[in-house]
Scaffold this motif. Sequence first.
Motif, short mmCIF file in Angstrom:
data_model
loop_
_atom_site.label_atom_id
_atom_site.label_comp_id
_atom_site.label_asym_id
_atom_site.label_seq_id
_atom_site.Cartn_x
_atom_site.Cartn_y
_atom_site.Cartn_z
N TRP A 1 6.18 7.32 4.62
CA TRP A 1 6.16 8.47 4.78
C TRP A 1 7.41 9.04 4.91
O TRP A 1 8.33 8.51 5.69
N ASP B 1 -2.95 6.25 6.05
CA ASP B 1 -2.27 6.12 4.66
C ASP B 1 -2.33 7.34 3.77
O ASP B 1 -2.00 7.17 2.64
N THR B 2 -3.50 8.05 3.94
CA THR B 2 -3.70 9.13 3.26
C THR B 2 -3.89 10.45 4.09
O THR B 2 -4.64 10.26 5.24
N GLU C 1 6.11 5.02 -0.95
CA GLU C 1 6.04 3.93 -0.18
C GLU C 1 5.89 4.04 1.28
O GLU C 1 5.55 2.90 1.82
N ARG D 1 -0.87 16.12 -5.51
CA ARG D 1 -0.85 14.75 -5.05
C ARG D 1 0.69 14.28 -5.14
O ARG D 1 1.02 14.31 -6.20
N GLN E 1 0.85 -1.28 -0.15
CA GLN E 1 -0.01 -0.23 0.02
C GLN E 1 0.79 1.37 -0.11
O GLN E 1 1.83 1.38 0.79
N ASN E 2 0.45 2.03 -0.69
CA ASN E 2 1.19 3.64 -0.81
C ASN E 2 0.66 4.46 0.11
O ASN E 2 -0.29 4.32 0.67
N LYS E 3 1.41 5.49 0.40
CA LYS E 3 1.09 6.68 1.29
C LYS E 3 0.71 7.79 0.34
O LYS E 3 1.68 8.08 -0.46
N ILE E 4 -0.32 8.30 0.49
CA ILE E 4 -0.79 9.20 -0.29
C ILE E 4 -0.83 10.61 0.12
O ILE E 4 -1.51 10.79 1.34
N ALA F 1 2.59 10.68 -3.91
CA ALA F 1 2.47 9.10 -3.59
C ALA F 1 3.92 8.69 -3.15
O ALA F 1 4.79 8.83 -3.74
#
Length: 822
Positions: free
Chosen positions: A62, A89-90, A60, A56, A16-19, A58
């Motif tokens: 923070w 994560d967002t 992997e 925005r 999961q990515n950090k957005i 993105a």
Amino acid sequence: MAIIFSAFSFFKSAAQNKILIGQIREANSGEAIPFASVRFAGSGIGKLADSAGYFRFAFEAWPTDTLEITSVGFQDYKFFVQPSTIFSDTLRLQVSMQEGRFNTGVVVKAKGNRGLWMWRRIVANKKKNDRYRFDNFSYELYNKLELDLKNVSKEKLSESRVLRKFQFIFDQIDTTEDAPFLPAYLTEAVSDYYYSKTPLRRREVFKATKTVGFKNESITKLLGGMDQIVNFYNNYIPVFDKQYVSPISDNGDAYYNYKIADTQFVAGRRLIHFYFTPKRKGENTFEGDCWVHDTSFAIQKMNLRLSGDANINFLNKLNLIQEYQLINDSTWFLAKDKFVVDVSPLGKSNLSFIGRKTTTYRNVLVNDSTVVRELAKNRILEEVIVPDSASQQADSFWTENRHEQLTGSEQGIYTMIDSLMNMPSYKTYRNWIYFLTVGYKDIGNYEIGPWYNWISYNRWEGYRTRFDLGTNTAFSKQFYFHGYLAYGFTDQRFKFQVDGRYLINRDPRRQLYLSWRKDIDFGQSYYGDISQDNIFALAIRKQGVPIKFIQIEDRRAEYMHGWRNGLALTFSGAHRNFNPLLNLPGKADLGTGHGKELATFEAGLRVRYAYLEKFLESTFNRISLGSVYPIVDMRFTRGISGVDGSGYDYSKLYGSVSDYAKIAPLGNIYYNVFAGRTYGTLPYMLLDVAPGNEIYYYNRYAFNLINRYEYIHDRYAGVFFEHNIGNGLFRFLPITRKLKLRQLWTAKALWGSLSADNKSLNFVNGHPFRSLDGKTYLEVGTGVDNILKVLRLDLVWKLSPWESNTSAHPKFGAFVSFKVGL
């Protein structure tokens, strides 16, 4: 600057990515800042925000880094991203950037200045891009006006005994900005607007209006599109009652420095970021920036800003924003207007007001036959239609037809005000505030006041009391009745007035007025003048000038018939008895050849033409907001003897032309040119008495170095002229710029003569009447306005006729007056 962030949790997965998502807005106006530079200081990773201010990133994981956001004309913004404080994560950021100073440290010579080259291209293409180049156009208009109270402390307000009953209001306080604010008022309107160039016609038809607590059709019209024509392509842009030089004015290079910041591609089109700053302090100019399409040189978005240094009272900040969009492959048309003003009458840290007006445009048609057909319905050049159904639209209509949905705080305003209006305690407070400020108080179907007439003092009556009683709209919306009874404790006599009005029609206005008044005439009264029966007026009377009194019994009837084109006819009949009381020739002085009483009966006709004049109206009263055209006023009066003891036959003619005009960049002017003639041998009160002023309060509508009843004439002409320059010479000194002083000058002239018969009748027993006998009376003045934001000082000199300087006939005078405004 303010930061709002919220984290949203999602189901986790190993990849999961950090957005990081954000939007950048201007702190004062709330408008998006397009194409700002967004980068991380440590890693150097960066990008530009899009045209709506969004960005925005993105990751992997923070990063531990500082996010830096920069944009021309704004203070840099920094936000430290610390992974240990982020539990999702967002991450969503709402960034509010404060205005800053432009970098003007390097002055580029005109020869190589790309900004100056861009300004020339914009000016050269103005006629191709201005929407008024079209023969006709129309659009649907959505207006939203909001008023917020700034620097509101819930804790302090909750401690107030008066406000303790209104605790639910404080739940609306928004604390997300630097200074907490309370949304206090909101009104909306949807209308269809039509325009044609030849013949020039404008038309607006309201589909819906929405407001809570206050409804007035004349104000609704002012909230439409007819009175908010702000065109950035014009050479001057109106800000309140002043004209500011547009940065894309034909001679803008005389007022602004120009630079190009960068370029961006949006939807395949290259846009150039162009910004500007004033060359000199104290002039009516803006600072700001805009995005320009590099092929057509059309404005895509422009933001104009005024700081607190502008010569506008109580101003903290002001923003004007316009956005344009393509309506076809090559035509840019206005899509959005926004006006935001932050006013701080008590200082920046105290209670302030923020006004926000947003206007959006949809369904644009240009050079279309349907526009021509709709404008053919106009009976005059400019017509505004507000049907009764406009204020009765259901909530479902607004949900479907708003151009932009209301925010949560905006929706809460309607609920808050609706609850407030139904509270008996609120109604009580509101009525008392109205009574103290305006002077009137409703008691059932009646009203009393104004309270400031309840007691006064003058030399003839001594202490004087007066009590007024009138009806209100609860009694009738067509009939209005009023009367007062006054008593003087020295002359021990009662005085009175009774009057009534029947409003036959509101638009156009037609009414019948009847009155009977028996009271002292305290002098010719003018709008903005201090009346002679005011106790304050006695304290500032000129020394050595005898006060004069005459009692008049006046019975009259008037019928006014108006038309939508601005023409109004008033037919009148009046019977008057005069009784001179003090320092004026009495009945015995004027002889008995015309009867025992100084009585007259007059029949009159007044013709007034004020094309496109606008008003603020209540049910029975209205205040003129003026017209963009000169106002013409003509009167004919016929005196007839033998009617209830009247003893004079005569005819009187009068005419005037007046106007208030803006002459940017040199401020504004007011003038009134007038002339009149009286045919007949008459006592002084029936002749023309030159309007004089016997107090040290400046009177715009009188000759300030002439006394009342000093000059009388049976033929005359004159002119009043006033030029308000604005900051003028005061802009050159830092101290006078800071004090926001304003410069003005005036000139007033009068020519007149009096026949031998009228001299023989009136120049008796040493009474000091005079006539100009064809000479010119001329007084000129200069002054300083906006002293302490409330005072005006006028210095006036009499240039002719030449005579010795005495206390009764001075050659110079200093006058003060009071005015509160922006």
